[in-house]
Design a protein around this motif. Structure first.
Motif, PDB file in Angstrom:
ATOM      1  N   GLY A  70       1.425  -1.847  -4.445  1.00 52.88           N
ATOM      2  CA  GLY A  70       1.452  -0.668  -3.760  1.00 52.88           C
ATOM      3  C   GLY A  70       1.398   0.562  -4.407  1.00 52.88           C
ATOM      4  N   LYS A  71       1.444   1.557  -3.838  1.00 52.42           N
ATOM      5  CA  LYS A  71       1.371   2.936  -4.507  1.00 52.42           C
ATOM      6  C   LYS A  71       2.768   3.384  -4.656  1.00 52.42           C
ATOM      7  N   LYS A  72       3.233   3.785  -5.938  1.00 51.12           N
ATOM      8  CA  LYS A  72       4.589   4.103  -6.182  1.00 51.12           C
ATOM      9  C   LYS A  72       4.812   5.508  -5.935  1.00 51.12           C
ATOM     10  N   ASP A  73       3.948   6.470  -5.671  1.00 50.99           N
ATOM     11  CA  ASP A  73       4.246   7.755  -5.448  1.00 50.99           C
ATOM     12  C   ASP A  73       4.054   8.078  -4.029  1.00 50.99           C
ATOM     13  N   CYS A  74       3.892   6.821  -2.987  1.00 52.83           N
ATOM     14  CA  CYS A  74       4.011   7.028  -1.760  1.00 52.83           C
ATOM     15  C   CYS A  74       5.285   6.334  -0.867  1.00 52.83           C
TER      16      CYS A  74
ATOM     17  N   MET B 278       0.887  -1.231   0.146  1.00 52.97           N
ATOM     18  CA  MET B 278       0.032  -0.012  -0.116  1.00 52.97           C
ATOM     19  C   MET B 278       0.803   1.299   0.071  1.00 52.97           C
ATOM     20  N   THR B 279       1.416   1.542   1.005  1.00 52.17           N
ATOM     21  CA  THR B 279       2.371   2.851   1.298  1.00 52.17           C
ATOM     22  C   THR B 279       3.378   2.429   1.921  1.00 52.17           C
TER      23      THR B 279
ATOM     24  N   GLU C 210       8.191  -2.359  -6.664  1.00 50.19           N
ATOM     25  CA  GLU C 210       7.850  -3.436  -7.752  1.00 50.19           C
ATOM     26  C   GLU C 210       6.195  -3.447  -8.051  1.00 50.19           C
ATOM     27  N   ALA C 211       5.740  -3.378  -9.371  1.00 53.55           N
ATOM     28  CA  ALA C 211       4.428  -3.285  -9.436  1.00 53.55           C
ATOM     29  C   ALA C 211       3.741  -4.397  -9.006  1.00 53.55           C
TER      30      ALA C 211
END
Length: 332
Positions: A296-300, A270-271, A291-292
């Motif tokens: 999770g959220k890649k901008d967090c 998630m974050t 890693e997708a």
């Protein structure tokens, strides 16, 4: 110094902690006789010099040249917010890898050296109290798994050193402070791992403060580091935080202050690192790897919300970024 050198240093430190290698010091011999001269030795390329270590940061000041390193695997005296921890005094008492024997020794405090092995902790809570050094010697505390909602290794006291132990499959893996004990202070935790725990791998809460967690690994826990409910000053450095949903770490409350340096954070669902509700955090020279497939959220990778204050510097983001709203220009 490149990040790769730091990651290699962390991996080497964890490898030394988990499986000690026998030293090979004897000279090789050969059979006599046979006639004729042996063939000339093949020339091998010179081994390049080892890279110099990273310069010390605020949280890792090296000891003076005439001061010996501690017995913690070469990491030196306590540093960071937990630098006041000295642990138990006297010669270490050897304790077999047995839950009952360990619990009995911990009631007496002092310096304890556990013999390496597997410890079936069942549903027991292993409690560490004032003025104690617990050196697990590489022992593993095994708990029953996700049906165990309690705490595995609980640190309820002051002036404690905890090192060289593994905690597996509890509720909270290693917990500093609880709703019934709010006086945990001056604790150094090093060369430990907490994996497979149903809640947090490591928690600093309920008034626990002046804590250092270093050269350790938190992996495969539902959540990683819980820094909430009055948890105060916490230093985390040279550690691996991987495969968790959230809290890498989560600092939440007006008294929470985290100094987070030279760590590897990866594979959140998630974050990753959060400062909330007035918490303050300095995030310096860490590697965040996204890693997708983890979802999770890649901008967090790092964020400050709900009045949290964050200073971030020298971090490396691989496939991700920090959410930099309200980030500070100097350490907090």
């Amino acid at each position: 110094m490149k990040r790769t050198c730091f990651l290699l240093a962390v991996a080497a430190a964890l490898a030394c902690w988990t499986a000690a290698a026998d030293a090979a010091a004897g000279k090789g011999g050969g059979k006599k006789g046979g006639g004729g001269k042996p063939p000339p030795a093949k020339k091998t390329p010179a081994t390049p010099p080892a890279p110099s270590p990273d310069p010390p940061t605020d949280s890792e000041t090296p000891p003076p040249a005439n001061e010996p390193a501690s017995s913690s695997g070469g990491h030196g005296p306590a540093d960071g917010f937990g630098k006041g921890a000295t642990g138990g005094s006297g010669a270490p008492r050897s304790v077999p890898a047995n839950a009952g024997a360990l619990a009995g020794a911990l009631k007496q405090g002092g310096a304890i050296q556990v013999q390496k092995g597997d410890i079936d902790a069942a549903y027991n809570q292993i409690v560490v109290k004032d003025n104690t050094t617990l050196d697990g010697g590489g022992a593993t505390l095994w708990f029953p798994g996700t049906n165990h909602n309690g705490t595995g290794l609980s640190v309820f006291g002051k002036n404690i050193v905890l090192r060289n132990i593994r905690v597996r499959n509890s509720g909270d893996g290693i917990a500093l402070g609880s709703a019934s004990f709010k006086g945990t202070r001056n604790v150094l935790v090093e060369n430990v791992s907490a994996t497979g725990n149903g809640d947090d791998g490591f928690s600093c809460a309920y008034g626990a403060s002046d804590i250092t967690l270093r050269w350790s690994m938190l992996a495969g826990n539902a959540r990683c580091i819980f820094h909430k409910y009055g948890g105060g000053n916490l230093t985390v450095h040279h550690s691996i935080l991987t495969h968790a949903w959230i809290r890498m770490p989560l600092s939440n409350s007006a008294v929470a202050h985290v100094d987070f340096r030279n760590n590897l954070v990866q594979h959140w669902s998630m974050t990753a690192s959060n400062c909330e509700s007035g918490a303050k955090g300095n995030f310096v020279n860490n590697v965040y790897r996204f890693e997708a497939w983890a979802g999770g959220k890649k901008d967090c990778a790092i964020q400050a919300v709900s009045g949290g204050e964050v200073y971030a510097s020298g971090n490396k983001f691989e496939g991700c970024s920090a959410r930099s709203t309200n980030f500070k220009s100097s350490p907090v």
